[in-house]
Design an enzyme around this catalytic site. Sequence first.
Site, PDB file in Angstrom:
ATOM      1  N   PHE A   1     -25.420  34.364  -0.773  1.00  0.00           N
ATOM      2  CA  PHE A   1     -26.240  33.769   1.411  1.00  0.00           C
ATOM      3  C   PHE A   1     -25.912  32.506   1.300  1.00  0.00           C
ATOM      4  O   PHE A   1     -25.752  31.431   0.697  1.00  0.00           O
ATOM      5  CB  PHE A   1     -27.749  34.281   0.909  1.00  0.00           C
ATOM      6  CG  PHE A   1     -28.245  33.235  -0.409  1.00  0.00           C
ATOM      7  CD1 PHE A   1     -29.076  31.525   0.072  1.00  0.00           C
ATOM      8  CD2 PHE A   1     -28.412  33.035  -2.009  1.00  0.00           C
ATOM      9  CE1 PHE A   1     -29.558  31.121  -0.870  1.00  0.00           C
ATOM     10  CE2 PHE A   1     -28.890  32.404  -2.632  1.00  0.00           C
ATOM     11  CZ  PHE A   1     -29.112  30.958  -2.776  1.00  0.00           C
ATOM     12  N   CYS A   2     -26.241  32.355   3.063  1.00  0.00           N
ATOM     13  CA  CYS A   2     -25.678  30.969   3.763  1.00  0.00           C
ATOM     14  C   CYS A   2     -26.629  30.852   4.507  1.00  0.00           C
ATOM     15  O   CYS A   2     -27.835  32.084   4.711  1.00  0.00           O
ATOM     16  CB  CYS A   2     -24.791  30.844   4.251  1.00  0.00           C
ATOM     17  SG  CYS A   2     -23.690  31.985   5.129  1.00  0.00           S
ATOM     18  N   THR A   3     -26.949  30.160   5.801  1.00  0.00           N
ATOM     19  CA  THR A   3     -27.891  30.178   6.574  1.00  0.00           C
ATOM     20  C   THR A   3     -28.073  30.920   7.710  1.00  0.00           C
ATOM     21  O   THR A   3     -28.834  31.462   8.374  1.00  0.00           O
ATOM     22  CB  THR A   3     -27.968  28.957   7.402  1.00  0.00           C
ATOM     23  OG1 THR A   3     -27.489  27.447   6.898  1.00  0.00           O
ATOM     24  CG2 THR A   3     -28.975  28.832   8.660  1.00  0.00           C
TER      25      THR A   3
END
Length: 609
Positions: free
Chosen positions: A178-180
Amino acid sequence: MTTPILNIAAYKFVTLDGLPERREQFRRACAEHDLRGTVMLSPEGLNCFLAGATEAVRAWVRWLRTLEEFADIEVKESFSERQPFNRMLVKLKKEIIAFGVEGIDPQQRTSPKLPPAELKQWLDEGRDVALLDVRNDYEVKLGTFADAQPIGVDHFRHFPEAVEKLPADWKEKPVVMFCTGGIRCEKAGPLMEHKGFKNVFQLEGGILKYFEHCGEAHYEGDCFVFDGRVAVDPQLQPTQAAQCFACQAVLTAEEQQDARYVVGQSCPYCYLTPEERTQRRLEKRQSQIRAAVDPLPGSVPYTNRRPINIPARYEGRTLLECLTEMHPHVPTAQWQASLDAGRIVQGARPVRPWRVVRGGEQFTHVIPDTVEPDVNAAIEILYEDEAIVAVAKPAPLPMHPCGRFNHNTLVSILNRVYAPQVLRPAHRLDANTTGVVVFSRTQAIARRLQPCFQTSEVDKRYLVRCQGHPPEDRFVCDAPIGREATRAGGRTVDEDGLPARTEFRVLERYADTTALLEARPITGRTNQIRVHLWHLGWPVEGDPVYLPDGRLGESQTLPAAGQPMALHAWQLRFPSPSTDEPLTLVAEPPASPFAPSVAFRSAKAARET
């Protein structure tokens, strides 16, 4: 009531061409809707972060979707009370997210996307799944999923190396990245699969979409965003986090209470004490000096144009006579050869030797293919503020352009480093003398400081090793020093010369018949300490001009590879031009010809007085 600002984030990997034309197209559309933020366009697609009035932003999104390539682009929304961007930028980039790995094309292959609600269900059920946060460390600091493993990078381009350090058993179990907003996972997933990870998922829409659908479930803290809000909470509202203007560190509310946090200047992660700032500045200057003398500036052949100014006392003499008398250490035949070759000019016209000169006239000596002798350029910065610069001068190194030296001089080297500022020496040291030299940084400071060095306002202390053993522990020499230069450019004692006074103290007498002295020149005459000791019969060890038995040498400068003369400007004490407080500058003597133990004992003895 304040009208809320709509913030959007969107990206799409799609082949784009005609980028310069597209940039102008996007600039016009953003200006038309009065938006701020950043749009990045590259051959691999679009990435954007924009904010503005709600209807204006949504109108822009409708326009974007009229473009065939972006008809199905997904957009994430959040609101803020203030505009988080200062300006509008449309940039052309090689990649819309910097990665630097060839062969990774999200248009062709990405890892399976896991919807936020499904990830929440997996976590609710306690499934054996590895959560991998692929963001930068400063982003992770503000919050992440419970039990998530940060990839441990300060920039996404380092992700490929970081993957190699992940646990080996992760290659067989489900891994959810996951990331922003999801864009980084589009490239990270295919790379992990290439590295042997068999069951990789990416959180669809990233943390922001998870917040939108699932709130704070299984997430601890906030999410960093790349705009003026700095971070948003699980309700997509701006938090109290801040970002340091100086070092870009992300700061929690608690860290903002630290006294080292000054808005726009520093924070606990980049704050430096005054001493640390000074050290950083001096280290930078030292690095610049090393670059300026490698190679020595005078070692590269160049055309040397040396000015010749005619003093009034030579009015009516021929140019050859004038040059010979002005520079007695240069043979007449050498001047004659330069004149005959047309290398002494006025303007662009060569001058003949019999030309009668006038006081105040100016000529130029043009010397082609000049290569200067080597010097010791190990200059050390001792002190610097807005008014002065102090250095420890090595030897041999001439102060000013003179004789065979022009670029290989202390003044020339420092002015290369401090350009366009011109440093002005407040005093002088002989080429063969080591130690403290002070420079003024402006004309106004020079007018104040230079006269101080001609009087007793500046306390000057030298270390000198002389030949012979003076019988008295303390003695003074008041012999006047002549105005006329010797063949080697030195001076001698002359009853009709300039008044001069030097005070001496014996620090140690050695078995080799030399002695270590402290010398305090009360006046500031040319070669004063050397002349006085030579006159008294105790010449300076290693002096090439003032030799034993009253003899005078023929050469002023020692070879760069040889041992320096045993005369060292050890300490200066005077009122600081910046603060008027007493300022003491110290340069420890070189190991040769002052042995380390000698230097320590002499320094200790001088301090005790």
